[in-house]
Scaffold this motif. Structure first.
Motif, short mmCIF file in Angstrom:
data_model
loop_
_atom_site.label_atom_id
_atom_site.label_comp_id
_atom_site.label_asym_id
_atom_site.label_seq_id
_atom_site.Cartn_x
_atom_site.Cartn_y
_atom_site.Cartn_z
N TYR A 39 86.67 70.38 88.19
CA TYR A 39 86.84 69.82 89.52
C TYR A 39 85.68 70.24 90.40
CZ TYR A 39 91.55 68.86 87.93
OH TYR A 39 92.62 68.40 87.21
N ASP A 40 85.32 69.32 91.35
CA ASP A 40 84.23 69.66 92.26
C ASP A 40 84.78 70.50 93.41
OD1 ASP A 40 85.58 67.91 93.90
OD2 ASP A 40 84.10 66.29 93.77
N ARG B 211 88.24 67.49 93.44
CA ARG B 211 88.37 66.24 92.69
C ARG B 211 87.86 66.41 91.27
NH1 ARG B 211 85.29 62.30 96.80
NH2 ARG B 211 83.68 63.81 96.21
N ILE C 113 85.91 66.13 87.97
CA ILE C 113 84.51 65.80 87.67
C ILE C 113 84.46 64.92 86.43
CG2 ILE C 113 82.28 66.74 86.97
CD1 ILE C 113 82.87 69.22 88.59
N TYR C 114 83.79 63.77 86.60
CA TYR C 114 83.64 62.82 85.49
C TYR C 114 82.29 63.04 84.83
CZ TYR C 114 87.65 60.44 87.53
OH TYR C 114 88.90 60.14 88.02
N SER C 115 82.31 63.28 83.55
CA SER C 115 81.06 63.53 82.82
C SER C 115 80.25 62.25 82.71
CB SER C 115 81.36 64.07 81.42
OG SER C 115 82.11 65.27 81.50
N GLN D 128 74.48 62.55 88.37
CA GLN D 128 75.86 63.01 88.21
C GLN D 128 76.68 62.73 89.47
OE1 GLN D 128 77.78 64.51 85.61
NE2 GLN D 128 79.32 64.06 87.16
N GLN D 129 76.09 62.97 90.65
CA GLN D 129 76.80 62.76 91.91
C GLN D 129 77.11 61.27 92.11
OE1 GLN D 129 74.25 64.72 91.42
NE2 GLN D 129 74.87 66.75 92.14
N TRP E 148 77.39 58.95 89.74
CA TRP E 148 78.40 58.54 88.77
C TRP E 148 79.78 59.05 89.17
CZ3 TRP E 148 79.41 55.04 85.48
CH2 TRP E 148 80.44 55.18 84.54
N GLN E 149 79.83 60.27 89.71
CA GLN E 149 81.10 60.82 90.19
C GLN E 149 81.69 59.93 91.28
OE1 GLN E 149 82.80 63.43 89.17
NE2 GLN E 149 84.30 63.62 90.83
N CYS F 144 83.10 56.66 89.85
CA CYS F 144 84.39 56.83 89.19
C CYS F 144 85.51 57.10 90.18
CB CYS F 144 84.30 57.97 88.18
SG CYS F 144 83.16 57.64 86.80
N VAL F 145 85.22 57.88 91.22
CA VAL F 145 86.24 58.20 92.22
C VAL F 145 86.66 56.94 92.97
CG1 VAL F 145 86.66 59.41 94.40
CG2 VAL F 145 85.56 60.59 92.49
#
Length: 520
Positions: free
Chosen positions: A83-84, A88, A90-92, A113-114, A116-117, A120-121
């Motif tokens: 989780y961040d 929330r 964290i999606y790889s 990464q940010q 993509w996160q 997904c959120v």
């Protein structure tokens, strides 16, 4: 659910992992608060209890008797998600995006990464499981990514803008779609120096923004298209610099186009072709209009008002443009469709001439028939009678003569097929308004009045004609009134639609009648 059916995804999707409390847990929280016991972060505690339970469950795989019993799932439960700092999940990164990040100079600091996160959120992009650079850099998708709110990104708008810039740099080397940063080969071939690259880059960016990546130089040089492309100066670019980009890119497009039409030359030629008076009147706006690639007919009242002209200049320009638009409307007005009846009469005229017969005077019938959309074959006695009733005597006579000539043409086989079937023959004598004759005693009374007053013969005839006209009008308009005597008829004249001359004759006859009775 049996223990053998437990899977990793199911376990970590439970409410306890997401920190969602059950009704029983909420009740226990309320009980603790009522007793004023120290507060506990229940969302974290329920998640920790779930994870401790997973640890115990996985230890069962180490017991040979349990592992062989078939009661356990095929594999132990996998590690929990990370989780961040906002709590929330964290999606790889998918494999392809992970390779992009590994190849980037910034590595994990690239912002991929940010981004993509946040994608997904948000849950609204519908990305494939392993997206590539093209999937993210599609124009509409990338626009949505840049506009994600802080509630989704978890960072300020300024920070998110920096992430987006870094990620775009990471993705550009792998993209295959047309993007503003990559000039296509046909534009690169036009570049000989850096001074030519910047204008073409500006043009290519405009083409990408408008989905015109497949346009050719000839497509771009269409006046309306070129004007729309360069109409707005981007923020951060000086107007003079933008005008330079437009001019240089236009010259290169003209050089490589097939037609070689320069939209600027099209505009200047149009202004040069105006009359001297129009040029003088429009001189205050000519140069700005040419720079904006606008011909006189392209100008709008809003554009003219934006030029900041003095009141007298604005009125002068408006009047000149009004005349130009009016003249253009007259020139552009489409030719009216041919009138079928007019075509039929012209064909008859040509056929009559082919027979060696004169057509002089035919227009006395044809013009009236064309006005009523009637071809030669449509003429009838009823229509000609009604038409003749509206004419004065000379016109009616000429009209009847031409009708008799048309009747005579029915004996010519080549012409008969173009005319009406039955002869119209002579028109009714309309001098007595359809032969509606007053009673004999009324006419006799008129003769007595004119004889008593010793009127001239022309006056006696005039009086008879006026009485017939009044009688005819009364018979048509006063069907519910019974008239038996001359004085009743003359009294009704004022209630009828008659000409002034008839009104005067009726008044004179009525006065003579009254004076004759008084003398008796």
């Amino acid at each position: 659910m049996n223990p053998a059916d437990i899977r990793t995804n199911w376990v970590w999707s439970l409410d306890a992992e997401r920190g969602v409390l059950t009704d029983e847990q909420l009740q226990r929280r309320a009980e603790r608060e009522r007793k004023k016991q120290p507060k506990a972060k229940l969302s974290s505690s329920v998640r920790q209890r779930l994870r401790r339970g997973v640890t115990v469950f996985n230890e069962l795989f180490d017991l040979p008797e349990v592992a062989k019993s078939g009661l356990l799932p095929p594999d132990p439960i996998g590690p929990p998600p990370d989780y961040d700092r906002q709590g929330r999940r964290i999606y790889s990164l998918p494999p392809t995006l992970a390779r992009y990040q590994a190849a980037a100079l910034q590595g994990p600091k690239s912002g991929l990464q940010q981004v993509w996160q946040a994608i997904c959120v948000s849950g609204s992009f519908g990305m494939p499981k392993d997206p590539v650079a093209d999937d993210l850099l599609i124009k509409d998708t990338w626009r949505l990514i840049t506009q994600l709110p802080e509630s989704i990104t978890g960072v300020s708008d300024t920070t998110w803008h920096q992430y987006v810039i870094r990620v775009r740099r990471v993705l550009l080397p792998h993209v295959t779609l047309p993007v503003p940063e990559h000039l296509p080969a046909w534009l690169k071939d036009m570049i000989d120096s850096r001074k030519e690259r910047l204008p073409l880059q500006a043009l290519w960016r405009l083409m990408c923004e408008r989905d015109m990546v497949d346009a050719t130089p000839d497509d771009l040089l269409h006046l309306a298209t070129w004007r729309e492309l360069w109409a707005e100066v981007p923020s951060g670019v000086k107007r003079r610099t933008w005008a330079t980009y437009e001019g240089k890119s236009r010259k290169m497009m003209v050089h490589y186009s097939d037609a070689g039409d320069d939209p600027y030359r099209v505009v200047t030629r149009t202004w040069a072709e105006l009359s001297k008076a129009a040029k003088a009147a429009l001189d205050p706006i000519r140069k700005p209009a040419e720079r904006a690639l606008m011909r006189p007919l392209d100008l709008t009242p809003e554009w003219v008002s934006d030029q900041g002209l003095a009141t007298d200049q604005a009125a002068q320009v408006t009047d000149a443009l009004r005349e130009i638009f009016f003249y253009a409307a007259q020139v552009r007005r489409p030719a009216p469709l041919p009138n079928p009846s007019e075509v039929a009469w012209e064909a008859l005229r040509s056929a009559i001439r082919a027979q060696g017969i004169s057509t002089i005077g035919l227009a006395k019938v044809s013009s009236l028939a064309i006005d009523n959309c009637m071809a030669p074959s449509d003429l009838t006695l009823d229509w000609t009678s009604k038409a003749a009733a509206q004419m004065d005597t000379p016109k009616r006579t000429a009209f009847a003569i031409q009708l008799r000539k048309l009747d005579n043409l029915l004996g010519t086989p080549d012409l008969a097929t173009m005319l009406y079937a039955e002869p119209i023959s002579a028109l009714p004598d309309l001098r007595k308004h359809g032969k509606i004759e007053p009673p004999a005693d009324i006419i006799a009374a008129v003769d007595d009045i004119t004889a008593t007053h010793r009127r001239a013969k022309s006056t006696r005839n005039e009086a008879r004609a006026a009485v017939r006209k009044i009688w005819t009008a009364a018979a048509k308009d006063m069907t519910d009134v019974k008239i038996n005597t001359l004085d009743e008829l003359l009294d009704s004249a004022n209630k009828l639609h008659l000409d002034n001359r008839t009104y005067r004759i009726a008044a004179r006859l009525l006065a003579d009648l009254h004076s004759m009775r008084e003398a008796a």
